[in-house]
Design an enzyme around this catalytic site. Structure first.
Site, PDB file in Angstrom:
ATOM      1  N   HIS A 374       0.800  -1.238   0.000  1.00  0.00           N
ATOM      2  CA  HIS A 374       0.000   0.000   0.000  1.00  0.00           C
ATOM      3  C   HIS A 374       0.822   1.273   0.000  1.00  0.00           C
ATOM      4  O   HIS A 374       0.261   2.360   0.092  1.00  0.00           O
ATOM      5  CB  HIS A 374      -0.921   0.050   1.220  1.00  0.00           C
ATOM      6  N   LYS A 567      -8.251  14.022   4.897  1.00  0.00           N
ATOM      7  CA  LYS A 567      -7.459  12.792   4.888  1.00  0.00           C
ATOM      8  C   LYS A 567      -6.443  12.929   6.006  1.00  0.00           C
ATOM      9  O   LYS A 567      -6.328  14.006   6.607  1.00  0.00           O
ATOM     10  CB  LYS A 567      -6.756  12.575   3.538  1.00  0.00           C
ATOM     11  N   LYS A 573       1.077  14.211   1.564  1.00  0.00           N
ATOM     12  CA  LYS A 573      -0.262  14.544   1.051  1.00  0.00           C
ATOM     13  C   LYS A 573      -0.425  16.055   0.842  1.00  0.00           C
ATOM     14  O   LYS A 573      -1.365  16.524   0.230  1.00  0.00           O
ATOM     15  CB  LYS A 573      -1.342  14.027   2.001  1.00  0.00           C
ATOM     16  N   THR A 678      -8.447   6.700  -2.085  1.00  0.00           N
ATOM     17  CA  THR A 678      -9.790   6.180  -2.328  1.00  0.00           C
ATOM     18  C   THR A 678     -10.822   7.280  -2.118  1.00  0.00           C
ATOM     19  O   THR A 678     -11.924   7.213  -2.673  1.00  0.00           O
ATOM     20  CB  THR A 678     -10.103   4.983  -1.399  1.00  0.00           C
ATOM     21  N   LYS A 682     -14.516   8.628  -3.929  1.00  0.00           N
ATOM     22  CA  LYS A 682     -15.765   8.939  -3.212  1.00  0.00           C
ATOM     23  C   LYS A 682     -16.292  10.318  -3.605  1.00  0.00           C
ATOM     24  O   LYS A 682     -17.500  10.503  -3.806  1.00  0.00           O
ATOM     25  CB  LYS A 682     -15.530   8.895  -1.691  1.00  0.00           C
TER      26      LYS A 682
HETATM   27  C1  475 Z   1      -2.279   4.584   0.881  1.00  0.00           C
HETATM   28  N1  475 Z   1      -1.265   2.781   6.361  1.00  0.00           N
HETATM   29  C2  475 Z   1      -3.418   5.054  -0.008  1.00  0.00           C
HETATM   30  C3  475 Z   1      -4.702   3.055   0.743  1.00  0.00           C
HETATM   31  O1  475 Z   1      -4.723   1.052  -0.537  1.00  0.00           O
HETATM   32  C4  475 Z   1      -4.255   3.858  -0.465  1.00  0.00           C
HETATM   33  C5  475 Z   1      -1.075   1.843   8.506  1.00  0.00           C
HETATM   34  C6  475 Z   1      -0.263   1.373   9.532  1.00  0.00           C
HETATM   35  C7  475 Z   1       1.078   1.431   9.452  1.00  0.00           C
HETATM   36  C8  475 Z   1       1.631   1.939   8.342  1.00  0.00           C
HETATM   37  N2  475 Z   1       0.839   2.382   7.330  1.00  0.00           N
HETATM   38  C9  475 Z   1      -0.470   2.322   7.395  1.00  0.00           C
HETATM   39  C10 475 Z   1      -0.964   2.837   5.066  1.00  0.00           C
HETATM   40  O2  475 Z   1       0.093   2.517   4.610  1.00  0.00           O
HETATM   41  C11 475 Z   1      -2.031   3.323   4.210  1.00  0.00           C
HETATM   42  O3  475 Z   1      -3.088   3.700   4.674  1.00  0.00           O
HETATM   43  N3  475 Z   1      -1.817   3.319   2.903  1.00  0.00           N
HETATM   44  C12 475 Z   1      -2.867   3.772   2.015  1.00  0.00           C
HETATM   45  O4  475 Z   1      -3.582   2.664   1.509  1.00  0.00           O
HETATM   46  C13 475 Z   1      -5.464   1.814   0.347  1.00  0.00           C
HETATM   47  O5  475 Z   1      -5.393   4.313  -1.147  1.00  0.00           O
HETATM   48  O6  475 Z   1      -2.880   5.714  -1.134  1.00  0.00           O
HETATM   49  O7  475 Z   1      -1.585   5.695   1.402  1.00  0.00           O
END
Ligand code: 475
Length: 841
Positions: A374, A567, A573, A678, A682
């Site tokens: 992600h 967000k 961002k 995402t 929306k």
């Molecule tokens: C991206 N969170 C978005 C979304 O794919 C993308 C949580 C715990 C620890 C470390 N990181 C996280 C993420 O990495 C995260 O939320 N990533 C997001 O995933 C779904 O739409 O671009 O930033």
């Protein structure tokens, strides 16, 4: 089922078979029954909170009956299931969603009204289930909705945090974190005190010879914690399928407290053990896109993964199949690297406990797992110190070393003599201290690796995972562009828009096949339709304006252009770019004569989002937004031409109010940093336009809706590296208009300039890693285009309708079907078949 009840008792059981309420009358009687019995309240003393609880319990009863039937169908069908492992599920509220998915909201509405309540007030009583940070957690929630709606046999596995993401308060312009204790009364979960797993930590490993003389590893000693299952039923839309989300809660293995110790008079120590055990599932780590390598986090991960795998394996073993059939029955998806230990745990179960040969076990493991990445941000990639592993999970570390050894041997065979390649791809980073690289372990232990938008999936193949593409071949790497559930994000959040679309599509079928939205493009010239379209947006803005007034005290004009950025707060961002742009707009207006100002487009800039409690820069950004708001909103020269508000405690239920009310929303990450996004989907689905960079899913949104319907700006991902390089080694000239913004901040116009020094110096003096200055000019100019475009309301409405019509691709249903076919190899179950198995006849 019936066949399993002995003949003498069968009649009694079937005679009393329960079914949930079917009409208004039965609903009301269920509500009253729950008020008087389950809640032990008198019906003469039923407030909105009790009415919410009772209505929820009435729906929960219905859900659990469908849940039972769904599980029976799945067991009989005996087909492959998918397990979605995620440390985060950002579910939001459940009641409205359950009512809509089951199709009984109208029944509930009139029933509640007869009992003296407005359904909106009852829905508002519910506390969000906020077991997640942001995009990753909300994606998991949308996926559960789609899996159930499409009748896939699927379970989610997560942690039942006692405290979800903190509640954000804004005090004197600063973020203050307050604990979110959400479990006081949660009618949506079923404790399963009979479903428990003992989880081991610490201890030591020794080798013993089994009966056949084979050496096997035994992991012994250490401490044990009990995992207790809590089940949350997940209703599909317009289908009886109700899947399960199983959340694990930690408890002391000895039960309440250790009686041995207690009886010996060691009261404090016995209570301390209990507290230590419960700490594991106590809090959600509040970091988004950041990993900090804390022992408790690793403990959470193993606790959750080990309990889930035990459960999955127990279910598989009931079928008495051979182990090699495991991947035909089980697909496990890893939501980021957080559950990567599941790979090691399954290998341990197969080799140490079930006696399989290493290679046979490893083939089963890799055929079972898929890994979704992600983020490409280096600070978010999980790494754990080898020493910590050794201490907490000694046997797992040995297995990781063996996995790595066999992997590196295979690399050496394929690329003989490439020592540097071996160093680069080793699961163990030879640093000081040595680290376990979880993403590499996840890649090696999975059969598919996917990114979440096209650009992102290309980037991981050419940057962070490049070597692995050479080793495993490109086919192991794939893309599944994210999606969102149209049930919550259109039908529930924007009921009037959903109804208007229904009037043109002919039914609500677009909620099941979102590509049907394209039918509304035929009505693009229908005057009445366009008027209603605009009126819905306006009334959604009136509702948000009311919320803004109530929560911030600021009055905003609903006819102004609503510009939204909501967000998590993060430098990548670029909320700082947005607020610098707002200051530029303010200075421009201030410099104009009253005559000139009359031509300006009135705007309300709305921010929302949490900063990780330890993220200093993000907190400074929130502070700057609030101080700028303070100055601008009270400037008599400016009046309604510009308002700046920060909405506190952005969460799923607030998003349901904010998203339908935006005219334009901001998705302005530095190109190449936002994996997908995402909320961009929306907003467009709700008829808002977007301003954005060529990043993440913005690119695919543009391809679908057409570049005339989106405001793109800024440098491209391919140029980012060179630009950063030039900041460091050239002489870095910042944009002159941005320099004026900095001057104004430094003059003290927005409070003590010292507070914002780090925000400015990040751009001016420390290399401007996120390219704020490079993109500033293009950002400002593009906002001018937005103002111009908004003045032509007819054109704007055309863009809005056209965009919505073309958003069909971004349903999480499409996304889940792609996972099912390309990664999981599973099929939906029929909900009704003659033989009752759910399989095709
Ligand atoms: C991206 N969170 C978005 C979304 O794919 C993308 C949580 C715990 C620890 C470390 N990181 C996280 C993420 O990495 C995260 O939320 N990533 C997001 O995933 C779904 O739409 O671009 O930033």
């Amino acid at each position: 089922v019936e066949a399993s009840i002995p003949e003498p008792q069968r009649e009694a059981w079937t005679k009393h078979q329960v079914s949930g309420f079917k009409d208004k009358d039965e609903f009301e009687s269920e509500v009253v029954r729950h008020v008087e019995t389950t809640l032990a309240r008198s019906m003469f003393n039923c407030d909105e909170s009790a009415a919410y609880s009772a209505a929820s319990l009435a729906f929960r009863d219905r859900l659990i009956l469908e849940w039972n039937r769904t599980q029976q169908r799945q067991t009989f069908a005996d087909s492959k299931r998918v397990y979605y492992l995620s440390l985060e599920f950002l579910m939001g509220r459940a009641l409205d969603n359950a009512m809509l998915n089951i199709g009984l909201k109208d029944v509930a509405k009139s029933g509640l009204s007869e009992l003296g309540f407005r359904i909106e007030d009852i829905i508002e009583q519910e506390h969000d289930a906020a077991l997640g940070n942001g995009g990753l957690g909300r994606l998991a929630a949308c996926f559960l909705d789609s899996l159930a709606s499409l009748n896939y046999p699927a379970w989610g596995y997560g942690l039942r945090y006692r405290y979800g993401i903190f509640k954000q308060e804004i005090i004197d312009g600063y973020q203050v974190e307050v604990p979110d204790y959400w479990l006081d009364f949660n009618p949506w979960e079923f404790p399963r005190h009979d479903v428990t797993v003992d989880i081991q930590f610490y201890g030591y490993v020794h080798k013993v010879q089994d009966e056949s003389g084979r050496f096997v590893s035994r992991w012994e000693g250490g401490e044990t914690v009990k995992a207790v299952a809590y089940d949350v039923p997940i209703p599909g839309y317009d289908t009886p399928s109700t899947n399960n989300l199983r959340l694990w809660s930690s408890k002391a293995a000895s039960g309440e407290f250790d009686f041995q110790k207690f009886n010996n008079g060691e009261y404090e120590s016995s209570v301390a053990d209990q507290q230590r055990a419960e700490t594991i599932s106590a809090v959600l780590y509040p970091n988004d896109n950041l990993e900090r390598g804390k022992e408790l986090r690793l403990k959470q991960q193993y606790f959750w993964v080990a309990a889930s795998l035990y459960d999955i394996v127990r279910r598989f073993k009931k079928s008495k199949r051979a182990w090699r059939e495991f991947p035909d029955q089980v697909a496990i998806q890893l939501n980021d690297t957080h559950p990567t230990l599941a790979i090691v745990e399954l290998q341990r179960i197969l080799v140490d406990l079930e006696g399989l040969e290493w290679d046979e076990a490893w083939n089963i493991v890799t055929a079972t797992f898929g890994y979704t990445n992600h983020t490409v941000l280096p600070e978010a990639l999980e790494k754990w110190p080898v020493g910590l592993f050794q201490h907490l999970l000694p046997r797992h570390l040995q297995i990781i070393y063996d996995i790595n050894l066999f992997f590196l041997q295979s690399v050496e065979r394929k690329f003989p003599g490439d020592r540097d390649l071996l160093r680069r791809v080793s699961i163990i980073e030879e640093s000081q201290p040595k680290m376990v690289r979880m993403a590499f372990l996840a890649i090696v232990g999975s059969h598919k690796v996917n990114g979440v938008a096209e650009l992102h999936s290309d980037l991981i193949k050419t940057t962070i995972f490049k070597d692995f593409v050479n080793i495993f071949g490109v086919d192991k790497f794939t893309n599944v562009t994210n999606g969102i559930t149209p049930r919550r994000w259109l039908h529930q959040a924007n009921p009037r828009l959903s109804a208007l679309i229904k009037s043109k599509v002919g039914s609500l079928d677009f909620l099941k096949d979102l590509t049907l939205l394209n039918k509304i493009e035929l009505s693009i010239n229908d005057k009445e339709f366009r008027r209603e379209w605009a009126d819905i947006k306006y009334s959604n803005k009136v509702r948000l304006a009311k919320h803004i007034k109530e929560s911030t005290g600021v009055s905003v004009d609903p006819s102004a252009l609503f510009d939204v950025q909501v967000k998590r707060i993060h430098e990548y961002k670029r909320q700082q770019l947005n607020i610098f742009g707002v200051i530029h707009r303010y200075l421009t207006l201030k410099a104009q004569s009253p005559e000139e100002r009359k031509k300006a487009q009135p705007r309300v800039t709305i921010f929302g989002g949490k900063a990780a409690p330890g993220y200093w820069m993000a907190k400074q950004i929130i502070h700057l937004i609030n101080t700028v708001g303070n100055v601008v909103n009270n400037d008599k020269d400016i009046g309604d031409l510009l308002k700046v508000v920060f909405l506190e405690d952005y969460n799923v239920s607030k998003a349901e109010i904010i998203t339908p009310a935006s005219d334009i929303s901001e998705h302005i990450s530095t190109a190449g940093t936002e994996a997908s996004g995402t909320s961009n989907m929306k907003f467009v689905l709700n008829g808002g336009l977007i301003i954005g960079t060529c990043d993440g899913a913005n690119i695919e949104i543009t391809r679908e809706i057409g570049e005339n319907n989106i405001f793109l700006f800024g440098n491209l991902a391919e140029d980012v590296e060179d630009l950063r390089h030039s900041h460091t080694y050239g002489n870095h000239q910042i944009d002159p208009d941005l320099a004026k913004v900095f001057e104004e901040i430094e003059k003290g116009t927005f409070g003590n300039p010292h507070d914002f020094a780090s925000l400015i110096s990040a751009v001016r003096d420390h290399g401007d890693y996120y390219l704020v200055s490079d993109d500033f000019r293009s950002y400002i100019e593009t906002h001018a285009l937005v103002d111009e475009a908004y003045k032509n309301q007819e054109e704007w409405i055309t863009k809005s309708i056209t965009s919505v019509a073309r958003m069909g691709f971004f349903s999480s249903d499409r996304c889940i079907n792609e996972y099912a076919e390309g990664i999981w190899n599973i099929e939906p179950l029929k909900t009704q078949t003659k033989d009752g198995t759910g399989k095709d006849e």
